[in-house]
Design a protein around this motif. Structure first.
Motif, PDB file in Angstrom:
ATOM      1  N   VAL A 102      99.879  29.088 -42.033  1.00  0.00           N
ATOM      2  CA  VAL A 102      98.535  29.562 -41.673  1.00  0.00           C
ATOM      3  C   VAL A 102      97.538  29.210 -42.783  1.00  0.00           C
ATOM      4  CG1 VAL A 102      97.163  31.666 -41.349  1.00  0.00           C
ATOM      5  CG2 VAL A 102      99.325  31.370 -40.123  1.00  0.00           C
ATOM      6  N   LYS A 103      97.950  29.381 -44.038  1.00  0.00           N
ATOM      7  CA  LYS A 103      97.060  29.027 -45.150  1.00  0.00           C
ATOM      8  C   LYS A 103      96.743  27.540 -45.136  1.00  0.00           C
ATOM      9  CE  LYS A 103      98.383  32.704 -48.342  1.00  0.00           C
ATOM     10  NZ  LYS A 103      99.042  33.037 -49.611  1.00  0.00           N
ATOM     11  N   LYS A 104      97.760  26.729 -44.852  1.00  0.00           N
ATOM     12  CA  LYS A 104      97.564  25.274 -44.812  1.00  0.00           C
ATOM     13  C   LYS A 104      96.599  24.908 -43.684  1.00  0.00           C
ATOM     14  CE  LYS A 104     100.347  21.081 -44.933  1.00  0.00           C
ATOM     15  NZ  LYS A 104     101.717  20.543 -44.865  1.00  0.00           N
ATOM     16  N   LEU A 105      96.791  25.541 -42.504  1.00  0.00           N
ATOM     17  CA  LEU A 105      95.887  25.274 -41.380  1.00  0.00           C
ATOM     18  C   LEU A 105      94.475  25.747 -41.701  1.00  0.00           C
ATOM     19  CD1 LEU A 105      98.059  26.180 -38.262  1.00  0.00           C
ATOM     20  CD2 LEU A 105      97.265  23.932 -38.948  1.00  0.00           C
ATOM     21  N   SER A 106      94.352  26.880 -42.376  1.00  0.00           N
ATOM     22  CA  SER A 106      93.017  27.378 -42.745  1.00  0.00           C
ATOM     23  C   SER A 106      92.321  26.410 -43.692  1.00  0.00           C
ATOM     24  CB  SER A 106      93.131  28.746 -43.405  1.00  0.00           C
ATOM     25  OG  SER A 106      93.657  29.687 -42.520  1.00  0.00           O
ATOM     26  N   ALA A 107      93.090  25.859 -44.636  1.00  0.00           N
ATOM     27  CA  ALA A 107      92.512  24.881 -45.561  1.00  0.00           C
ATOM     28  C   ALA A 107      92.082  23.627 -44.813  1.00  0.00           C
ATOM     29  CB  ALA A 107      93.524  24.535 -46.652  1.00  0.00           C
ATOM     30  N   GLN A 108      92.890  23.184 -43.851  1.00  0.00           N
ATOM     31  CA  GLN A 108      92.530  21.997 -43.071  1.00  0.00           C
ATOM     32  C   GLN A 108      91.282  22.264 -42.237  1.00  0.00           C
ATOM     33  OE1 GLN A 108      96.076  21.110 -40.835  1.00  0.00           O
ATOM     34  NE2 GLN A 108      97.005  19.943 -42.506  1.00  0.00           N
ATOM     35  N   ILE A 109      91.204  23.464 -41.655  1.00  0.00           N
ATOM     36  CA  ILE A 109      90.021  23.804 -40.857  1.00  0.00           C
ATOM     37  C   ILE A 109      88.778  23.854 -41.747  1.00  0.00           C
ATOM     38  CG2 ILE A 109      88.936  25.690 -39.552  1.00  0.00           C
ATOM     39  CD1 ILE A 109      91.719  26.236 -38.347  1.00  0.00           C
ATOM     40  N   ALA A 110      88.923  24.415 -42.952  1.00  0.00           N
ATOM     41  CA  ALA A 110      87.781  24.454 -43.874  1.00  0.00           C
ATOM     42  C   ALA A 110      87.347  23.039 -44.251  1.00  0.00           C
ATOM     43  CB  ALA A 110      88.150  25.249 -45.126  1.00  0.00           C
ATOM     44  N   ASP A 111      88.333  22.149 -44.493  1.00  0.00           N
ATOM     45  CA  ASP A 111      87.995  20.751 -44.801  1.00  0.00           C
ATOM     46  C   ASP A 111      87.282  20.095 -43.622  1.00  0.00           C
ATOM     47  OD1 ASP A 111      89.173  21.068 -47.266  1.00  0.00           O
ATOM     48  OD2 ASP A 111      91.066  20.060 -46.689  1.00  0.00           O
ATOM     49  N   GLU A 112      87.747  20.368 -42.412  1.00  0.00           N
ATOM     50  CA  GLU A 112      87.111  19.788 -41.231  1.00  0.00           C
ATOM     51  C   GLU A 112      85.692  20.329 -41.059  1.00  0.00           C
ATOM     52  OE1 GLU A 112      89.684  20.358 -37.886  1.00  0.00           O
ATOM     53  OE2 GLU A 112      91.232  19.033 -38.711  1.00  0.00           O
ATOM     54  N   GLU A 114      83.718  21.199 -43.491  1.00  0.00           N
ATOM     55  CA  GLU A 114      82.913  20.459 -44.486  1.00  0.00           C
ATOM     56  C   GLU A 114      82.581  19.059 -43.972  1.00  0.00           C
ATOM     57  OE1 GLU A 114      81.539  21.493 -47.367  1.00  0.00           O
ATOM     58  OE2 GLU A 114      82.256  23.490 -46.791  1.00  0.00           O
ATOM     59  N   ASP A 115      83.573  18.400 -43.372  1.00  0.00           N
ATOM     60  CA  ASP A 115      83.331  17.065 -42.818  1.00  0.00           C
ATOM     61  C   ASP A 115      82.293  17.117 -41.700  1.00  0.00           C
ATOM     62  OD1 ASP A 115      85.191  16.068 -44.568  1.00  0.00           O
ATOM     63  OD2 ASP A 115      86.824  15.920 -43.078  1.00  0.00           O
ATOM     64  N   VAL A 116      82.380  18.141 -40.848  1.00  0.00           N
ATOM     65  CA  VAL A 116      81.412  18.287 -39.755  1.00  0.00           C
ATOM     66  C   VAL A 116      80.016  18.515 -40.323  1.00  0.00           C
ATOM     67  CG1 VAL A 116      80.715  19.829 -37.866  1.00  0.00           C
ATOM     68  CG2 VAL A 116      83.069  19.028 -38.019  1.00  0.00           C
ATOM     69  N   LYS A 117      79.912  19.312 -41.384  1.00  0.00           N
ATOM     70  CA  LYS A 117      78.602  19.554 -42.004  1.00  0.00           C
ATOM     71  C   LYS A 117      78.027  18.257 -42.557  1.00  0.00           C
ATOM     72  CE  LYS A 117      79.297  24.388 -43.337  1.00  0.00           C
ATOM     73  NZ  LYS A 117      79.445  25.312 -44.459  1.00  0.00           N
ATOM     74  N   GLN A 122      74.287  13.721 -41.924  1.00  0.00           N
ATOM     75  CA  GLN A 122      74.037  12.287 -41.779  1.00  0.00           C
ATOM     76  C   GLN A 122      73.354  11.984 -40.445  1.00  0.00           C
ATOM     77  OE1 GLN A 122      77.865  10.498 -42.271  1.00  0.00           O
ATOM     78  NE2 GLN A 122      77.826  10.625 -44.509  1.00  0.00           N
ATOM     79  N   ILE A 123      73.782  12.668 -39.381  1.00  0.00           N
ATOM     80  CA  ILE A 123      73.149  12.463 -38.072  1.00  0.00           C
ATOM     81  C   ILE A 123      71.697  12.917 -38.120  1.00  0.00           C
ATOM     82  CG2 ILE A 123      73.155  13.281 -35.674  1.00  0.00           C
ATOM     83  CD1 ILE A 123      76.192  13.229 -35.788  1.00  0.00           C
ATOM     84  N   SER A 124      71.454  14.030 -38.789  1.00  0.00           N
ATOM     85  CA  SER A 124      70.057  14.519 -38.899  1.00  0.00           C
ATOM     86  C   SER A 124      69.198  13.501 -39.637  1.00  0.00           C
ATOM     87  CB  SER A 124      70.020  15.858 -39.625  1.00  0.00           C
ATOM     88  OG  SER A 124      70.703  16.822 -38.909  1.00  0.00           O
TER      89      SER A 124
END
Length: 193
Positions: A102-112, A114-117, A122-124
């Motif tokens: 769960v911690k690993k998935l949470s870290a991956q979601i947080a990284d994603e 950041e990537d989405v932000k 960039q799109i803006s």
């Protein structure tokens, strides 16, 4: 009476001695046994100490049997406790493993996130640049040209620029359809001769 019995015994012995063996007949003693009074064998009176010892031995045997049963049950309970502790340890390990997952998935979601932000920023910026380019091109249209034609010219000019910019400059290599990067084939220098 004792004397009479003694005299009878002596007379019997003399008669037996003087008689021939064929003339000798043994008297029937069964009738004599009936005449004598029989003493009945009395039941032995149980000794109270022996009876108490037998009771104590019986109680001890019952206690030994109960202790053996308790020992067997204790061994069974010990085996069950060991199995339960092994099962509990494996469950704890699986919970720890799941928490790590769960911690690993949470870290991956947080990284994603950041990537989405970053991508949305960039799109803006790209949208702002497109808007500024459209605003910069719009004043070049004169009032004598209809706005419908101006848009067509503008869209055609923009398309041509995009097509020119999207054409590759260098040699074209293999193209990946799945999005995976492909390595370019190694080029060997041509022999100079």
């Amino acid at each position: 009476m004792a004397l009479a019995v003694f005299a009878l015994g002596i007379n019997s012995a003399a008669a037996v001695y003087t008689m021939a063996p064929s003339d000798f007949a043994l008297p029937d003693l069964s009738s004599l046994a009936e005449l004598l009074p029989h003493q009945k064998a009395s039941d032995p009176t149980p000794d109270p100490a022996v009876a108490a010892l037998k009771d104590i031995q019986s109680a001890q045997q019952q206690h030994v049997t109960a202790l053996q049963e308790n020992n067997f049950l204790l061994q069974q309970n010990t085996a069950l406790l060991q199995q339960d502790s092994i099962t509990l340890a494996s469950l704890r390990q699986s919970v720890v493993d799941e928490q790590a997952g769960v911690k690993k998935l949470s870290a991956q979601i947080a990284d994603e996130h950041e990537d989405v932000k970053k991508i949305s920023a960039q799109i803006s910026r790209l949208m702002a640049k497109v808007d500024s380019l459209q605003n910069a091109i719009t004043p070049e249209v004169t009032s004598s040209i209809r706005t419908g034609h101006a848009r067509n010219r503008l869209s055609q000019a923009t398309r041509k620029k995009i097509v020119r910019q999207s054409k590759p400059v260098g040699p074209v290599g293999p193209v990946s359809l799945g999005g995976a990067p492909l390595s370019l084939p190694a080029t060997t220098p041509s022999p100079q001769g």
